[in-house]
Design an enzyme around this catalytic site. Structure first.
Site, mmCIF file in Angstrom:
data_model
loop_
_atom_site.group_PDB
_atom_site.id
_atom_site.type_symbol
_atom_site.label_atom_id
_atom_site.label_comp_id
_atom_site.label_asym_id
_atom_site.label_seq_id
_atom_site.Cartn_x
_atom_site.Cartn_y
_atom_site.Cartn_z
ATOM 1 N N GLY A 10 0.882 -1.179 0.000
ATOM 2 C CA GLY A 10 0.000 0.000 0.000
ATOM 3 C C GLY A 10 0.912 1.218 0.000
ATOM 4 O O GLY A 10 1.712 1.399 0.924
ATOM 5 N N ALA A 11 0.821 1.993 -1.060
ATOM 6 C CA ALA A 11 1.694 3.173 -1.175
ATOM 7 C C ALA A 11 0.856 4.442 -1.193
ATOM 8 O O ALA A 11 1.119 5.375 -1.935
ATOM 9 C CB ALA A 11 2.550 3.067 -2.436
ATOM 10 N N ASN A 13 -1.425 7.273 1.427
ATOM 11 C CA ASN A 13 -1.000 8.312 2.372
ATOM 12 C C ASN A 13 -0.152 7.750 3.509
ATOM 13 O O ASN A 13 0.888 8.311 3.851
ATOM 14 C CB ASN A 13 -2.232 9.002 2.966
ATOM 15 C CG ASN A 13 -2.795 10.032 2.019
ATOM 16 O OD1 ASN A 13 -2.085 10.562 1.155
ATOM 17 N ND2 ASN A 13 -4.081 10.319 2.159
ATOM 18 N N ILE A 14 -0.616 6.656 4.113
ATOM 19 C CA ILE A 14 0.168 6.085 5.217
ATOM 20 C C ILE A 14 1.437 5.435 4.657
ATOM 21 O O ILE A 14 2.536 5.620 5.200
ATOM 22 C CB ILE A 14 -0.641 5.072 6.052
ATOM 23 C CG1 ILE A 14 -1.870 5.746 6.675
ATOM 24 C CG2 ILE A 14 0.226 4.462 7.155
ATOM 25 C CD1 ILE A 14 -2.750 4.840 7.521
ATOM 26 N N ARG A 83 -11.548 5.122 4.957
ATOM 27 C CA ARG A 83 -12.915 5.575 5.253
ATOM 28 C C ARG A 83 -13.210 6.900 4.591
ATOM 29 O O ARG A 83 -12.384 7.794 4.586
ATOM 30 C CB ARG A 83 -13.038 5.789 6.768
ATOM 31 C CG ARG A 83 -13.707 4.655 7.456
ATOM 32 C CD ARG A 83 -14.280 5.075 8.781
ATOM 33 N NE ARG A 83 -13.283 5.535 9.716
ATOM 34 C CZ ARG A 83 -13.607 6.065 10.892
ATOM 35 N NH1 ARG A 83 -14.870 6.190 11.235
ATOM 36 N NH2 ARG A 83 -12.666 6.460 11.707
ATOM 37 N N ARG A 89 -15.968 2.180 9.904
ATOM 38 C CA ARG A 89 -14.858 1.271 9.613
ATOM 39 C C ARG A 89 -15.407 -0.068 9.105
ATOM 40 O O ARG A 89 -14.806 -0.724 8.267
ATOM 41 C CB ARG A 89 -14.041 1.008 10.870
ATOM 42 C CG ARG A 89 -13.216 2.192 11.328
ATOM 43 C CD ARG A 89 -12.340 1.814 12.501
ATOM 44 N NE ARG A 89 -11.542 2.948 12.939
ATOM 45 C CZ ARG A 89 -11.920 3.820 13.858
ATOM 46 N NH1 ARG A 89 -13.075 3.688 14.464
ATOM 47 N NH2 ARG A 89 -11.128 4.827 14.184
ATOM 48 N N ASN A 121 -8.121 -0.922 7.854
ATOM 49 C CA ASN A 121 -9.373 -1.027 8.611
ATOM 50 C C ASN A 121 -10.395 -1.935 7.919
ATOM 51 O O ASN A 121 -10.332 -2.068 6.699
ATOM 52 C CB ASN A 121 -9.998 0.371 8.749
ATOM 53 C CG ASN A 121 -9.578 1.035 10.035
ATOM 54 O OD1 ASN A 121 -9.325 0.390 11.043
ATOM 55 N ND2 ASN A 121 -9.512 2.362 10.005
ATOM 56 N N ARG A 152 -3.150 9.735 20.698
ATOM 57 C CA ARG A 152 -4.179 10.785 20.658
ATOM 58 C C ARG A 152 -4.586 11.168 22.077
ATOM 59 O O ARG A 152 -4.660 12.345 22.422
ATOM 60 C CB ARG A 152 -5.397 10.301 19.861
ATOM 61 C CG ARG A 152 -5.127 10.263 18.374
ATOM 62 C CD ARG A 152 -6.319 9.746 17.589
ATOM 63 N NE ARG A 152 -6.057 9.873 16.157
ATOM 64 C CZ ARG A 152 -6.537 9.056 15.239
ATOM 65 N NH1 ARG A 152 -7.316 8.042 15.589
ATOM 66 N NH2 ARG A 152 -6.256 9.241 13.965
ATOM 67 N N HIS A 176 -10.306 -1.378 17.841
ATOM 68 C CA HIS A 176 -10.102 -0.052 17.274
ATOM 69 C C HIS A 176 -11.422 0.359 16.642
ATOM 70 O O HIS A 176 -11.680 0.116 15.493
ATOM 71 C CB HIS A 176 -9.002 -0.122 16.217
ATOM 72 C CG HIS A 176 -8.711 1.199 15.582
ATOM 73 N ND1 HIS A 176 -8.342 2.292 16.305
ATOM 74 C CD2 HIS A 176 -8.721 1.600 14.291
ATOM 75 C CE1 HIS A 176 -8.133 3.307 15.468
ATOM 76 N NE2 HIS A 176 -8.359 2.913 14.251
HETATM 77 O O1 TXD Z 1 -5.366 2.875 13.431
HETATM 78 C C1 TXD Z 1 -5.468 2.382 12.340
HETATM 79 N N1 TXD Z 1 -5.298 1.074 12.195
HETATM 80 C C2 TXD Z 1 -5.781 3.205 11.160
HETATM 81 C C3 TXD Z 1 -6.205 2.541 9.967
HETATM 82 C C4 TXD Z 1 -5.632 4.603 11.179
HETATM 83 C C5 TXD Z 1 -5.807 5.323 10.025
HETATM 84 C C6 TXD Z 1 -6.163 4.716 8.743
HETATM 85 N N2 TXD Z 1 -6.425 3.337 8.813
HETATM 86 C C7 TXD Z 1 -6.644 2.558 7.605
HETATM 87 O O2 TXD Z 1 -5.403 2.389 6.929
HETATM 88 C C8 TXD Z 1 -7.541 3.166 6.560
HETATM 89 O O3 TXD Z 1 -8.899 3.000 6.888
HETATM 90 C C9 TXD Z 1 -7.135 2.342 5.350
HETATM 91 O O4 TXD Z 1 -7.814 1.089 5.379
HETATM 92 C C10 TXD Z 1 -5.647 2.091 5.551
HETATM 93 C C11 TXD Z 1 -4.722 2.888 4.641
HETATM 94 O O5 TXD Z 1 -4.937 4.257 4.820
HETATM 95 P P1 TXD Z 1 -4.315 5.333 3.796
HETATM 96 O O6 TXD Z 1 -4.691 6.668 4.291
HETATM 97 O O7 TXD Z 1 -2.888 5.035 3.513
HETATM 98 O O8 TXD Z 1 -5.164 4.992 2.485
HETATM 99 P P2 TXD Z 1 -4.810 5.307 0.957
HETATM 100 O O9 TXD Z 1 -4.040 6.572 0.833
HETATM 101 O O10 TXD Z 1 -6.066 5.163 0.206
HETATM 102 O O11 TXD Z 1 -3.829 4.119 0.550
HETATM 103 C C12 TXD Z 1 -4.254 2.832 0.358
HETATM 104 C C13 TXD Z 1 -3.455 2.274 -0.792
HETATM 105 C C14 TXD Z 1 -3.725 2.976 -2.116
HETATM 106 O O12 TXD Z 1 -2.504 3.458 -2.661
HETATM 107 C C15 TXD Z 1 -4.325 1.878 -2.996
HETATM 108 O O13 TXD Z 1 -3.945 1.961 -4.352
HETATM 109 C C16 TXD Z 1 -3.727 0.649 -2.339
HETATM 110 O O14 TXD Z 1 -3.781 0.896 -0.948
HETATM 111 N N3 TXD Z 1 -4.429 -0.575 -2.661
HETATM 112 C C17 TXD Z 1 -3.788 -1.741 -2.798
HETATM 113 N N4 TXD Z 1 -2.485 -2.045 -2.661
HETATM 114 C C18 TXD Z 1 -2.145 -3.326 -2.872
HETATM 115 N N5 TXD Z 1 -3.021 -4.294 -3.221
HETATM 116 C C19 TXD Z 1 -4.341 -4.010 -3.341
HETATM 117 N N6 TXD Z 1 -5.212 -4.962 -3.662
HETATM 118 C C20 TXD Z 1 -4.770 -2.683 -3.123
HETATM 119 N N7 TXD Z 1 -5.966 -2.061 -3.180
HETATM 120 C C21 TXD Z 1 -5.751 -0.773 -2.887
#
Ligand code: TXD
Length: 319
Positions: A10-11, A13-14, A83, A89, A121, A152, A176
């Site tokens: 996953g590339a 925001n996080i 989300r 979630r 999530n 937090r 969570h």
């Molecule tokens: O406390 C916690 N656990 C959390 C969880 C706190 C904040 C956010 N939390 C969750 O992390 C949020 O609900 C998301 O499920 C994840 C990732 O958050 P992020 O902000 O990084 O989401 P993005 O920016 O949408 O990035 C997700 C990436 C995006 O680049 C997609 O192209 C990629 O995931 N993606 C995939 N990568 C690999 N393989 C597959 N199948 C795939 N599908 C989407």
């Protein structure tokens, strides 16, 4: 000694923030995977170009091929969709369940010795899916939520009492979600428990109650502000702290989603509890005594997680 390898699946925001922090902290070589072409490559090149300024030599690479995570020591999983405003979630269950199952299979194939930190999530279910699909021992599959939720809580408390964030320790247990359990009794400023600080007049009970609620709603507060995504700086920092404790065998005591085997009267579920993270992964689940009210909140949280796992199982069976 060869550098450690950190794979980020996953590339988004996080993922991007994780890559930057892993570079800055010199945790090892980084490989970022995503299904979107160009994004992991672009972000990793951008971060690699900051290396001469920041002074780190680790490589940062982007890929759309799972083979590139081969032999990773740590995998941090953020793949999925985040989300959107108004979405819970739990709405994410079906979509992200499939994504995490695919990632689990890839880990099993390419880096079965890794320590895996799941962030996607709904966290407590996704980390369970990861364990099932990867086949890794539960000690090497853990979920990130408690470090973030506690951070937090600590930040709000420090701000309210005018003390350093470093001197505030706080415990958040449970799943969570809206049922997470911020434990006031075990949270302190320089070792002084919060109930004593209320007596001393450092903070009122009303203010403390409001902070507990704000902590529970911490994720939604950021989603409401950003509108197009969820929190990413603090979540990334939290997962990096967990990875660092594993890689450096620090044995930090951190609240994480860990699989329970009888601890807290729960078996087979992933729930947020304090654990020790060292070279052995989750080396120990720390059991703390809960009073009646805390136990009731914890049990409610556990049954919310159990309900989601049941739903996940139904989705997996296609019913
Ligand atoms: O406390 C916690 N656990 C959390 C969880 C706190 C904040 C956010 N939390 C969750 O992390 C949020 O609900 C998301 O499920 C994840 C990732 O958050 P992020 O902000 O990084 O989401 P993005 O920016 O949408 O990035 C997700 C990436 C995006 O680049 C997609 O192209 C990629 O995931 N993606 C995939 N990568 C690999 N393989 C597959 N199948 C795939 N599908 C989407």
């Amino acid at each position: 000694m060869a550098r450690k390898k950190i794979a980020l699946v996953g590339a988004g925001n996080i993922g991007g923030t994780l890559a930057l922090l892993a570079g800055l902290k010199q945790l090892g070589d980084v490989v970022m995977f995503d299904i979107v072409e160009g994004v992991p490559q672009g972000k990793s090149l951008d971060i690699a170009e900051s290396a001469p300024i920041e002074g780190f030599d680790a490589t940062v690479a982007g890929t759309n091929n799972y083979a590139a995570i081969k032999g990773a020591d740590v995998v941090i999983v953020t793949a999925g969709i985040p989300r959107k405003p108004g979405m819970s979630r739990d709405d994410l269950l079906g979509i992200n369940g499939k994504v995490v199952a695919t990632v689990g299979k890839a880990i099993k194939k390419h880096c079965p010795k890794a320590f895996v930190i799941v962030i996607t999530n709904p966290l407590d279910v996704m980390v369970w899916v990861m364990r099932e699909e990867s086949g890794l021992p539960a000690s090497r599959v853990v979920g990130m939520a408690g470090v973030l939720d506690s951070a937090r809580f600590r930040y709000f408390l420090a701000e309210a009492m005018g003390v350093s964030v470093e001197d505030v320790t706080a415990f958040v247990l449970g799943g969570h979600g809206d049922t997470m359990v911020p434990l006031v009794r075990y949270s302190t400023v320089a070792g002084i428990p919060l109930p004593d600080l209320v007596k001393k007049g450092w903070i009122t009970q009303e203010k403390l109650d409001a902070i507990v609620q704000r902590t529970r709603d911490g994720g939604a507060e950021i989603v409401g502000l950003l509108k197009t995504g969820s929190a990413f700086y603090a979540p990334a920092a939290a997962a990096i702290q967990m990875a660092e404790s594993y890689l450096l065998d620090k044995k930090r005591v951190l609240p994480c989603a860990a699989q329970l085997n009888g601890e807290y009267g729960v078996t087979g579920l992933y729930v947020g509890v304090p654990v020790i993270i060292g070279a052995g992964g989750v080396e120990r689940v720390v059991e703390i005594d809960l009073n009646k009210a805390e136990k009731a909140m914890f049990d409610k949280s556990v049954s919310a997680v159990r309900g989601l796992i049941d739903e996940m199982r139904k989705i997996q069976r296609g019913v």
